[in-house]
Design an enzyme around this catalytic site. Structure first.
Site, short mmCIF file in Angstrom:
data_model
loop_
_atom_site.label_atom_id
_atom_site.label_comp_id
_atom_site.label_asym_id
_atom_site.label_seq_id
_atom_site.Cartn_x
_atom_site.Cartn_y
_atom_site.Cartn_z
N GLU A 277 -4.82 2.31 -4.30
CA GLU A 277 -3.28 2.54 -4.34
C GLU A 277 -2.62 1.20 -3.68
O GLU A 277 -1.49 1.30 -3.12
CB GLU A 277 -2.78 3.63 -3.25
CG GLU A 277 -3.17 3.88 -2.18
CD GLU A 277 -4.59 4.35 -1.67
OE1 GLU A 277 -4.75 4.81 -0.45
OE2 GLU A 277 -5.62 4.37 -2.51
N ASN B 231 -2.13 12.87 -3.99
CA ASN B 231 -3.38 13.38 -4.98
C ASN B 231 -3.86 14.84 -4.81
O ASN B 231 -4.20 15.83 -5.61
CB ASN B 231 -4.57 12.36 -4.77
CG ASN B 231 -4.39 11.23 -5.63
OD1 ASN B 231 -3.96 11.38 -6.91
ND2 ASN B 231 -4.91 10.16 -5.63
N ASP C 24 0.84 -1.10 0.06
CA ASP C 24 0.16 -0.08 -0.16
C ASP C 24 0.80 1.13 -0.16
O ASP C 24 1.78 1.11 1.03
CB ASP C 24 -1.02 -0.14 1.23
CG ASP C 24 -1.95 1.02 1.19
OD1 ASP C 24 -3.04 0.75 0.33
OD2 ASP C 24 -1.91 1.84 1.65
N ASP D 132 -1.87 9.18 -10.89
CA ASP D 132 -2.03 8.04 -11.57
C ASP D 132 -0.49 7.76 -12.31
O ASP D 132 -0.10 6.68 -12.29
CB ASP D 132 -2.72 8.22 -12.93
CG ASP D 132 -4.25 8.26 -12.70
OD1 ASP D 132 -4.68 7.95 -11.41
OD2 ASP D 132 -5.08 8.63 -13.54
#
Length: 200
Positions: free
Chosen positions: A117, A82, A74, A91
């Site tokens: 993620e 973000n 993770d 991305d």
């Protein structure tokens, strides 16, 4: 004789056309199967493909064979990336992380995007110690990378991941294996991130 010859030639042509069409349809079906199990953003296997692969692996598992093991991965503080740099750059980070993970695996090992993620590596025939060593290699590879953004090549600092590792126990159901890896992953998160924890 001539009419018979032309009927045969026509039949052969139709058979050839039908065979070519069948081959084209088979190729399209194979492509559709691959696309159905691939994550379109990162190019690794998707959750569906992972689920199908591990279920088949457990079904075909030979008694006495090591593993399989799973490594759950993770990204640390991905929401912050973000929020600060935008989803397009987020991305890009996901693609880069997927590429880094793929660079560490080999052979039958499978890399999949597990959701958001989170990634997972499926290691057939690998015991816990081998899976832990690979997890540490993935962690250090990602932590050592430097991701830059924009035309100015602005550095966004270090991207790190937390990892949880578990090896299948004979007779264990799939959900239990994943749950142990997931709990190990969250221990890594709680204990400071950027670390590997083994499932109990």
């Amino acid at each position: 004789l001539t009419p018979t010859y032309w009927v045969s030639a026509g039949s052969a042509q139709r058979l050839h056309s039908a065979t070519a069409e069948l081959e084209r349809l088979r190729a399209e079906l194979d492509l559709a199967k691959v696309q159905a199990t691939m994550d379109s953003l990162t190019g690794v296997t998707n959750r569906r493909g992972f689920d199908e692969s591990i279920e088949k692996l457990l079904h075909d598992h030979a008694e006495g064979e090591a593993g399989p093991s799973v490594v759950l991965i993770d990204l640390d503080h991905f929401k912050r990336i973000n929020d600060q740099y935008g989803h397009v750059f987020g991305d890009t980070v996901l693609k880069s992380v997927a590429l880094a993970i793929r660079s560490c695996v080999k052979g039958r090992d499978l890399v999949a995007r597990y959701g958001g993620e989170e990634f997972v590596v499926l290691l057939p025939g690998t015991a816990l110690a081998g899976a832990a060593a690979l997890a540490e290699q993935i962690r250090t590879t990602i932590a050592a990378a430097r991701i830059r953004r924009g035309s100015q090549q602005e550095s966004v600092g270090t991207i790190t991941v937390s990892l949880g590792v578990a090896a299948w126990r004979p007779g264990e159901v799939l959900e239990s294996l994943i749950d142990r890896a997931d709990k190990a992953l969250y221990r890594s998160k709680r204990e400071g991130r950027n670390r590997v924890t083994l499932g109990e």
